[in-house]
Design an enzyme around this catalytic site. Structure first.
Site, PDB file in Angstrom:
ATOM      1  N   LYS A  77       0.866  -1.181   0.000  1.00 43.69           N
ATOM      2  CA  LYS A  77       0.000   0.000   0.000  1.00 43.69           C
ATOM      3  C   LYS A  77       0.907   1.237   0.000  1.00 43.69           C
ATOM      4  CE  LYS A  77      -3.886   1.531   2.990  1.00 43.69           C
ATOM      5  NZ  LYS A  77      -4.633   1.175   4.222  1.00 43.69           N
ATOM      6  N   SER A 152      -9.537   1.082   3.310  1.00 45.25           N
ATOM      7  CA  SER A 152      -8.748   1.917   2.428  1.00 45.25           C
ATOM      8  C   SER A 152      -7.705   1.135   1.612  1.00 45.25           C
ATOM      9  CB  SER A 152      -8.033   2.997   3.231  1.00 45.25           C
ATOM     10  OG  SER A 152      -7.160   2.392   4.183  1.00 45.25           O
ATOM     11  N   SER A 176      -9.492  -1.379   7.382  1.00 49.79           N
ATOM     12  CA  SER A 176      -8.975  -1.154   6.024  1.00 49.79           C
ATOM     13  C   SER A 176      -8.281  -2.329   5.370  1.00 49.79           C
ATOM     14  CB  SER A 176      -8.033   0.040   6.013  1.00 49.79           C
ATOM     15  OG  SER A 176      -8.784   1.203   5.907  1.00 49.79           O
TER      16      SER A 176
HETATM   17  N1  GLN Z   1     -12.840   3.039   6.851  1.00 51.56           N
HETATM   18  C1  GLN Z   1     -12.281   3.438   8.109  1.00 51.56           C
HETATM   19  C2  GLN Z   1     -12.035   4.924   8.099  1.00 51.56           C
HETATM   20  O1  GLN Z   1     -12.394   5.562   7.172  1.00 51.56           O
HETATM   21  C3  GLN Z   1     -11.047   2.665   8.405  1.00 51.56           C
HETATM   22  C4  GLN Z   1      -9.844   3.156   7.716  1.00 51.56           C
HETATM   23  C5  GLN Z   1      -8.634   2.338   8.005  1.00 51.56           C
HETATM   24  O2  GLN Z   1      -8.702   1.269   8.611  1.00 51.56           O
HETATM   25  N2  GLN Z   1      -7.509   2.880   7.630  1.00 51.56           N
HETATM   26  O3  GLN Z   1     -11.524   5.469   9.013  1.00 51.56           O
END
Ligand code: GLN
Length: 475
Positions: A77, A152, A176
């Site tokens: 990532k 994400s 994420s």
């Molecule tokens: N979808 C969650 C957020 O928007 C988790 C994001 C993540 O785990 N980086 O915060």
């Protein structure tokens, strides 16, 4: 049939001189080029990857055993610092930022012979559930191009499902890794908080951030964790590895006690997803596991708690991007303050700004007690409820997400609706416990994820149980 063999098989072949790292890198780069339309990748590291591969093949030629990941290509990532590439976290404000050091996770994988071939797309700074918050482009779901891959770590998940590489790295602050694994149909693992070093990973919410693998099997997932896990002097929150390590062991699941989380199986859950989860429960039961419902009454509050605490930590972590030290700097400023303002105004996207505002608000003196402190109190309740549940159950179970992948654009105008995708994942981060998402059938042609949880530091047990569950679900 996957175009990649298991990671241990690939590495064994490279070490035996039966496969060449150089050819594996070419295979990965060709697959990336072939699947460009899915926009999983921000940048490829062609030259650096080829150079590493040549060196690995040369070492093998001298009879050396290179390591447990010899010649295995992977994708990180783009919030991991990797030498030889920009690290943007998919944000305009980090454009042009070159890693001055390398993340510990990447160092450990490379030390075992793995080769990073590309950096994957994400929601900018990992804020999001769909990759639509990327400042660059949206990744498409390999299973249905009109849908999001989850986020994400959507680029990492798509990379694994498109078989660009045998595994990818993601980060999980509130789901994420697990959500995109569920939306695209691969395995996604969030370890116990602190088991994998966060050093060299762009910080989001420092008390929640975890590094973990996405792969096509639990076996590959466990091997990557085995390599990355452990204490790191560059991250003081890291913990000791399990002395037995994380390689899979053949366990007997009969008699294992599994709690089905009541709060995740009720209102708001797509009935067709519920059906898939119930079928998995039935398979586990037939294999001799003991399953019953268990209530953790504070879990429905987890999402609200998460969306107070995370922005608070985000607002603090993003304060370092002021145009003076990293990446983008908007020219034409009249003084330093103007430079900060112009750089942040242009450099941050809407979601980062929203989180900075919410975060500074909940931390401000007039509202701290009402929001931040209260959220911390409820976080403790969530931790306590998990702890109590793990006194009676070896594992807990539920869906990873309330629904399959949604359409691109469906939630972009409604941040609250977007946040609801995380309702079943955030609590594991609040409690610091390990959790895994496993492919669990399909609903209308779209993958569904089964989520399994264990108590803190029970990563080995969770992976062993997950491998057995995977076998039951997929034969
Ligand atoms: N979808 C969650 C957020 O928007 C988790 C994001 C993540 O785990 N980086 O915060």
């Amino acid at each position: 049939m996957s175009s990649w063999q298991s990671i241990s098989t690939i590495a064994a072949k490279v070490n035996a001189g039966q496969a060449k790292a150089t050819e594996l890198v070419e295979q990965a780069l060709a697959a990336i080029a072939k699947h460009e339309e899915f926009k999983a990748i921000i940048v490829t590291l062609d030259a650096a990857a080829r150079e590493r591969a040549v060196k690995i093949d040369a070492r093998v030629a001298t009879g050396e055993q290179v390591g447990r990941l010899a010649g295995v290509p992977f994708i990180a990532k783009d919030n991991f610092l990797v030498f030889g590439a920009e690290t943007t976290a998919a944000s305009n404000i980090l454009r042009g930022f070159n890693a001055p050091y390398q993340s510990t996770a990447i160092e450990k994988l490379e030390a075992e012979g793995a080769i990073c071939v590309a950096k994957a797309n994400l929601d900018a700074f990992a804020h999001g559930s769909s990759t639509e918050n990327s400042d660059f482009f949206t990744t498409l779901n390999p299973r249905d191009k009109t849908r999001v891959p989850g986020g994400s770590s959507g680029g990492s998940a798509a990379s694994v499902v498109l078989e660009l590489v045998p595994f990818a790295l993601g980060t999980d602050t509130g789901g994420s890794i697990r959500l995109p694994a569920s939306f695209t149909g691969c395995v996604g693992y969030k370890p116990t908080y602190g088991l994998v070093s966060r050093s060299g990973v762009v910080a989001m919410g420092s008390s929640l951030d975890c590094v973990g693998p996405l792969a096509n099997s639990v076996e590959d997932t466990a091997l990557v964790l085995e390599i990355m896990a452990g204490k790191d002097s560059r991250d003081s929150t890291t913990i000791e590895r399990d002395p037995k390590g994380y390689d899979l062991e053949n366990i007997d699941i009969s008699g294992k006690k599994v709690g089905i989380i009541t709060e995740y199986m009720g209102e708001g859950l797509d009935p067709k997803v519920a059906e898939r989860i119930r079928a998995a429960i039935e398979s586990l039961r037939q294999a001799g596991a003991e399953l019953e419902e268990v209530s953790l009454p504070s879990l429905p509050l987890g999402l609200a708690v998460y969306y107070v605490l995370t922005p608070a930590e985000v607002s603090s972590n993003l304060s370092r991007y002021d145009g003076q030290r990293y990446g983008h700097n908007t020219p034409g400023a009249t003084d330093l303050h103007d430079s900060y303002t112009k750089t942040r105004e242009l450099g941050f996207g809407a979601e980062a700004k929203r989180r900075i505002m919410i975060g500074t608000y909940v931390l401000s003196s007039g509202y701290y007690d009402a929001y931040y402190k209260k959220a911390q109190t409820v976080r403790t309740k969530v931790i306590n409820e998990f702890e109590a549940a793990f006194k009676s159950y070896d594992f807990l179970l539920g869906p990873t997400a309330p629904m399959p992948a949604f359409k691109i654009g469906a939630n972009t105008d409604d941040p609250l609706q977007m946040y609801l995708s995380d309702i079943m994942t955030v609590s594991a981060n609040l409690a610091g416990i390990p959790a895994i998402s496993l492919p669990c059938g399909e609903v209308d042609g779209l993958p569904v994820g089964l989520q399994l949880f264990a108590a803190q530091k029970k990563d080995r047990q969770l992976l062993n149980f997950a491998a057995k569950t995977e076998e039951l679900l997929h034969g």
